[in-house]
Design a protein around this motif. Structure first.
Motif, short mmCIF file in Angstrom:
data_model
loop_
_atom_site.label_atom_id
_atom_site.label_comp_id
_atom_site.label_asym_id
_atom_site.label_seq_id
_atom_site.Cartn_x
_atom_site.Cartn_y
_atom_site.Cartn_z
N ARG A 232 0.84 -1.20 0.00
CA ARG A 232 0.00 0.00 0.00
C ARG A 232 0.88 1.25 0.00
O ARG A 232 1.66 1.47 0.93
N LYS A 262 -1.79 -1.41 -3.98
CA LYS A 262 -2.76 -0.33 -3.81
C LYS A 262 -1.96 0.97 -3.73
O LYS A 262 -0.99 1.05 -2.97
N ALA A 263 -2.34 1.95 -4.50
CA ALA A 263 -1.62 3.22 -4.48
C ALA A 263 -2.61 4.36 -4.56
O ALA A 263 -3.52 4.35 -5.39
N LEU A 264 -2.46 5.32 -3.66
CA LEU A 264 -3.31 6.50 -3.69
C LEU A 264 -2.44 7.74 -3.84
O LEU A 264 -1.32 7.81 -3.35
N LEU A 265 -3.01 8.72 -4.52
CA LEU A 265 -2.34 9.99 -4.74
C LEU A 265 -2.74 10.96 -3.64
O LEU A 265 -3.92 11.05 -3.29
N ALA A 266 -1.77 11.70 -3.11
CA ALA A 266 -2.07 12.76 -2.15
C ALA A 266 -1.41 14.05 -2.60
O ALA A 266 -0.41 14.03 -3.33
N LEU A 276 3.12 12.86 6.70
CA LEU A 276 2.48 11.76 5.97
C LEU A 276 2.16 10.58 6.87
O LEU A 276 1.34 9.74 6.52
N ALA A 278 0.40 10.32 9.30
CA ALA A 278 -1.00 10.18 9.70
C ALA A 278 -1.70 9.13 8.82
O ALA A 278 -2.71 8.56 9.23
N PHE A 279 -1.14 8.90 7.62
CA PHE A 279 -1.70 7.87 6.75
C PHE A 279 -1.11 6.52 7.18
O PHE A 279 -0.23 5.96 6.53
N THR A 280 -1.63 6.04 8.30
CA THR A 280 -1.01 4.88 8.94
C THR A 280 -1.07 3.62 8.09
O THR A 280 -0.27 2.70 8.28
N TRP A 281 -2.01 3.57 7.16
CA TRP A 281 -2.16 2.37 6.33
C TRP A 281 -1.04 2.21 5.30
O TRP A 281 -0.85 1.13 4.75
#
Lengths: 328, 328
Positions: A232, A262-266, A276, A278-281
């Motif tokens: 992730r 799984k990849a999300l853009l921030a 960053l 805070a994005f513990t996942w």
């Protein structure tokens, strides 16, 4: 304005330019290391009749011009200190006052170089922004000590652009980076096979960077290797004008998805790796911003932090080259 | 979406609203404490056909809507989680998904209150956002234990707005703040003379706040007192839409100048007190942003940090009232 034994900031010229543009309210932007001079500069500007608002944001390059802050306070112009023009800013006039060197210990640095390299060696010369104008003098001093020299055609190196050094690397025995602090010179040593010497004007010291590059490269590859185990990813870019790598970030997201991750853009104004978390996942962070962000944070908190350029090693395919074209 | 034993985030309703608005690319914004759920929410949004970009900025209120980030990535809408609408945003549609309470230990909390206060006392009831809907039930439970109760007409309290409590303070023997965490309830106890009890749903615990308020008030006055000795001030505001107190900040600058101090205005996207220390010349910092910034940083690094509201005590004159009107 003299700000130390070594440096001055050519504020007077900037004042003339700001007056010529009819500016009244100025947003004054300096990198953190120069913010200590902001009061003196502001006082000078106030004396000249300007209203001054300081930018309190971090600023580590000409790629980071505080347009949002200037717009919010309805400034007429930005006075950007410490860097050269890097971006074409349309929204607001920007006047640049890069740091200038008052004097540099070139004779001493040349002598130290002569102790480290054999007479007759061919030295390629590049410099950080503040020192570029000193290169001809350094060249003469090195020649008088029996070296052959080659100043790169455009000898300026930036933290994110060391092409000046790459362009001459195969024609020289060693590259001398005239500057201060290791960041730029390490960037050069990373990119060229030839020996690199930092001629550090602040410390009055010449030193090689191979071992430090080796240490950091090991950390970089360790981070890449750990990131390969990650499932992730958070891919982050900055809204700062010159650090907004949305195309590359989206490309990285897609490439990581292709390998089943799984990849999300921030997106954020100022990337700080600490935020960053805070994005513990997220198992790993990909930074599509200033390369310094990764360089300075390779080994924190036990989670890998990887520059977007290195995602190709995680996904084991080349995909970066066309990133710009396919940007959203 | 249930996110703990206590809370859910009504994402499904937000999805309907986003669909109704025809949004395709969503900027998902959450406060740091909820960012751990961003992956699950993003996956749900992706499943529903949306493209998701996360905001990685700090976000501690409905006053902080990431319009710049959303604009930069060309999002069609912002999904703002954890707060209610606080600002009218014109630039982009914003859909709110405030945290909702699934269940709260109201019976237990009412019993603990009954141990702390005498039967027949009149209790004023207010609540943090997530708990407002539970007030009628808490009221019934307290009444059944022999208390008289008064729910404030608009019983919602915010970190920067405790008028709900102030409006009933003179009609009650004590005020009960239904919520979690001390920040909001401390704000109430600071502003009212009557006893305040925090009914903390997360810790399942009722406690008074007088001693903690006393401790913080002492720190506050110590900071104000030290700031009176300061000669050089940095007054800082944030470009965040609901925290942009430019008028008050300019007013503070002028008031400090009237007492012969040097004061400069600074602006930044996200105020973090730590960042300001690059301005080494400043003897004291005045924060014209979220009151929490000062509240959480009263005693760091040995330099006083003072909320813009308290500048009147430094300059010993009333000037705050007309700040908004005279804003630039």
């Amino acid at each position: 304005m003299k700000v130390s034994e070594l440096y001055e900031i050519p504020i007077e010229e900037a004042v003339e330019e700001l007056k010529a543009r009819g500016a009244k309210r100025i947003l004054l932007q300096l990198p953190d290391g120069l913010k200590k001079f902001s009061l003196r500069i502001a006082e000078l500007l106030q004396y000249e009749g300007f209203e001054v608002v300081l930018s309190a944001g971090g600023c580590y390059g000409g790629c980071d011009v505080a347009v949002n802050e200037a717009t919010a306070v309805r400034a007429d112009a930005i006075l950007h200190v410490g860097h050269l023009e890097f971006l074409k800013i349309r929204e607001i006039p920007v006047v640049y006052a890069p740091l200038k060197v008052v004097r540099a210990p070139l004779e001493e640095l040349a002598s130290q170089i002569a102790l480290l390299l054999p007479r007759g060696a061919v030295l390629g010369l590049v410099a950080q922004l503040e020192y570029v104008e000193l290169l001809p003098e350094l060249k003469r001093k090195l020649q008088s000590k029996g070296f052959r020299t080659l100043i790169a055609e455009k000898p300026l190196i930036l933290g994110c652009d060391v092409r000046a050094a790459e362009s001459i690397a195969n024609k020289v025995d060693a590259i001398v980076v005239l500057g201060a602090g290791e960041f730029h010179a390490l960037g050069v040593q990373r990119r060229v096979d030839v020996k690199v010497l930092l001629a550090d004007c602040e410390r009055c010291e010449v030193r090689g960077l191979a071992s430090e590059v080796k240490r950091r490269e090991a950390l970089r590859w360790e981070a890449i290797s750990k990131a390969k185990e990650a499932r992730r990813f958070l891919v982050v870019t900055s809204v700062k004008l010159g650090q907004f790598k949305l195309g590359e970030a989206l490309k990285a997201v897609k490439a990581l998805e292709r390998i089943g991750a799984k990849a999300l853009l921030a997106v954020v104004d100022e990337i700080s790796v600490e935020r960053l978390y805070a994005f513990t996942w997220a198992d790993a962070f990909i930074i599509a911003g200033c390369p310094r962000l990764v360089f300075d944070h390779l080994e924190i908190y036990g989670k890998p932090v990887v520059d977007v350029e290195d995602v190709k090693y995680i996904v084991e395919e080349e995909f970066g080259a066309s990133a710009e074209q396919e940007g959203t």
